[in-house]
Design a protein around this motif. Structure first.
Motif, mmCIF file in Angstrom:
data_model
loop_
_atom_site.group_PDB
_atom_site.id
_atom_site.type_symbol
_atom_site.label_atom_id
_atom_site.label_comp_id
_atom_site.label_asym_id
_atom_site.label_seq_id
_atom_site.Cartn_x
_atom_site.Cartn_y
_atom_site.Cartn_z
ATOM 1 N N ASP A 1 0.811 -1.219 0.000
ATOM 2 C CA ASP A 1 0.000 0.000 0.000
ATOM 3 C C ASP A 1 0.844 1.269 0.000
ATOM 4 O O ASP A 1 0.564 2.216 -0.744
ATOM 5 C CB ASP A 1 -0.953 0.009 1.198
ATOM 6 C CG ASP A 1 -2.091 -0.988 1.036
ATOM 7 O OD1 ASP A 1 -2.119 -1.679 0.006
ATOM 8 O OD2 ASP A 1 -2.946 -1.067 1.944
ATOM 9 N N ARG B 1 0.840 4.091 -2.940
ATOM 10 C CA ARG B 1 0.476 5.505 -2.707
ATOM 11 C C ARG B 1 1.563 6.440 -3.220
ATOM 12 O O ARG B 1 1.275 7.474 -3.830
ATOM 13 C CB ARG B 1 0.229 5.748 -1.211
ATOM 14 C CG ARG B 1 -1.097 5.213 -0.695
ATOM 15 C CD ARG B 1 -1.450 5.790 0.667
ATOM 16 N NE ARG B 1 -0.475 5.406 1.686
ATOM 17 C CZ ARG B 1 -0.552 4.292 2.415
ATOM 18 N NH1 ARG B 1 -1.565 3.444 2.224
ATOM 19 N NH2 ARG B 1 0.355 4.029 3.332
ATOM 20 N N GLU B 2 2.810 6.048 -2.991
ATOM 21 C CA GLU B 2 3.933 6.883 -3.458
ATOM 22 C C GLU B 2 3.971 6.939 -4.981
ATOM 23 O O GLU B 2 4.168 8.004 -5.579
ATOM 24 C CB GLU B 2 5.240 6.315 -2.891
ATOM 25 C CG GLU B 2 6.464 7.190 -3.104
ATOM 26 C CD GLU B 2 7.153 6.939 -4.442
ATOM 27 O OE1 GLU B 2 7.723 7.885 -5.005
ATOM 28 O OE2 GLU B 2 7.088 5.790 -4.914
ATOM 29 N N ALA C 1 -5.647 4.667 -4.986
ATOM 30 C CA ALA C 1 -4.757 5.531 -4.215
ATOM 31 C C ALA C 1 -4.892 6.995 -4.618
ATOM 32 O O ALA C 1 -4.794 7.907 -3.811
ATOM 33 C CB ALA C 1 -3.306 5.074 -4.390
ATOM 34 N N ARG C 2 -5.139 7.201 -5.929
ATOM 35 C CA ARG C 2 -5.292 8.567 -6.416
ATOM 36 C C ARG C 2 -6.616 9.192 -6.010
ATOM 37 O O ARG C 2 -6.737 10.398 -5.893
ATOM 38 C CB ARG C 2 -5.145 8.576 -7.950
ATOM 39 C CG ARG C 2 -3.705 8.412 -8.419
ATOM 40 C CD ARG C 2 -3.608 8.162 -9.920
ATOM 41 N NE ARG C 2 -2.224 7.867 -10.300
ATOM 42 C CZ ARG C 2 -1.880 7.122 -11.340
ATOM 43 N NH1 ARG C 2 -2.799 6.567 -12.107
ATOM 44 N NH2 ARG C 2 -0.610 6.930 -11.626
ATOM 45 N N GLY D 1 1.145 9.033 -6.221
ATOM 46 C CA GLY D 1 1.361 10.447 -5.937
ATOM 47 C C GLY D 1 2.228 11.140 -6.964
ATOM 48 O O GLY D 1 2.061 12.331 -7.231
#
Length: 369
Positions: free
Chosen positions: A61, A65-66, A368-369, A69
């Motif tokens: 996760d 997310r990174e 995630a976005r 991003g």
């Protein structure tokens, strides 16, 4: 405590590799436990393994997310995730790699299986993965398709260590060994120290029985049915005889004198698919020195529980193994067609898993976005 049964297997000269890898296995210490307690000295991966790992749990996760991003593409995300896992695994095995002088402690990462019929693209990605992982104990997996053979030679020539995958027939295996020796010749000419180049040849086992048994049952005669469950082990034993022949040849001795390492046979697809067969069949019957057996964890634990080592089960068995193949042809099994089907299916399965991996990452990035 180290497991005695697996210890006996290792003592017989079989390198025990795990056919699995995940971020969870790395972070939980599970992989280190298998090294410490179960004699595991290497890891193989494939697109199916990564697709499964990505679809479970929360271990990825933070990286997802990174990646989301900074707007990473799905292709870049898949590459970074798989490279990261393999780098960590290589580091876990660095001690094994050092104590075995680079024989074991190896971790495999496969080129995109969609490139299996494209020599140039396979070479380019193999070199890219070698640089990206940047670990001396990496093996880049290249499939043994006709187009893969020259890619194997060119990768070896550039000093890349290679795990040749999806080998089904002894004929193709001989071509793989030739590709390796050609690569070593070129690597020496290019100034690469041969001692730093390693290779294994992954000879697939259980899928051979699955395909041939199906054909034997369709034929249906008593002789045909009596041959079920015999083809895969016989095929592997014939492969080992070819290995012994090539790696005692004058050509090999000349390369060995320059520091070259033999390309060990690796028994792959050793999980038993037919419940009628012993669940350790493709481990027990293929015990012989200078080989690797890469096992799914289920097979590894089964052998740890009740596997048996009856000594070398392979050396000197080529004539008996050939009799099995002669009988298969006699009852009407089209062996060249079997191997064509298995290779096509193997490439197709890995392509589908790669697509599944991409789809999973796509969904996770979007979330995630």
């Amino acid at each position: 405590m180290s497991n005695d049964r697996l210890g006996q297997l290792a003592g017989a000269g079989v390198s025990i590799w795990l056919d699995d890898l995940s971020r969870e296995r790395l972070s939980s210490g599970s992989l280190q436990e298998l090294i410490t307690d179960k004699h595991v000295v290497g890891v193989t991966t494939n697109p199916t393994i990564f697709a499964s790992a990505l679809s479970k749990g929360e271990a990825y996760d933070a990286q997802i997310r990174e990646l989301a991003g900074r707007g990473a593409s799905v292709e870049d995300a898949v590459r970074e995730i798989t490279v990261s896992d393999v780098q960590q695994a290589c580091d876990v095995f660095s001690g094994t790699w050092e104590t075995t002088n680079g024989v074991d402690g190896r971790v495999s990462l496969e080129v995109d299986p969609g490139l299996a019929r494209d020599t140039e693209a396979t070479v380019a990605q193999a070199l890219d993965l070698w640089k990206a992982v940047d670990r001396p104990n990496l093996l880049v997996k290249i499939p043994a398709t006709e187009q893969g053979l020259p890619a194997i030679t060119r990768a070896i020539a550039e000093g890349v260590s290679v795990n040749v995958t999806l080998i089904f027939s002894v004929e193709r295996y001989r071509a793989v060994m030739d590709a390796y020796l050609d690569g070593l010749d070129q690597a020496a000419a290019n100034g690469h120290p041969l001692a730093g180049i390693a290779s294994v040849a992954s000879f697939f086992v259980s899928r051979v029985d699955t395909e041939i048994d199906k054909r034997l049952e369709a034929i249906g005669s008593d002789e045909a049915l009596s041959l079920r469950g015999k083809a895969a082990v016989a095929n592997s034993r014939l492969a080992y005889a070819a290995f012994q022949e090539v790696f005692t040849s004058e050509r090999w001795k000349a390369l060995e004198a320059k520091g070259a390492r033999p390309q060990r046979p690796l028994w792959a697809s050793t999980g038993v698919k037919n419940p009628d067969y012993p669940d350790t069949l493709y481990i027990t019957e293929l015990v012989v020195a200078d080989t690797v057996n890469t096992m799914p964890e289920k097979s590894l634990l089964a052998f740890a529980d009740h596997g048996e080592v009856h000594g070398d089960r392979v050396t000197g068995t080529a004539a008996e193994a050939q009799q099995v193949f002669d009988a298969l042809e006699r009852v009407g099994v089209d062996l060249p067609d079997v191997f064509r089907v298995l290779e096509d299916e193997g490439v197709d399965k890995f392509e589908k898993s790669w697509t599944e991996l991409g789809d999973t990452v796509t969904g996770q990035l979007q979330q995630a976005r």
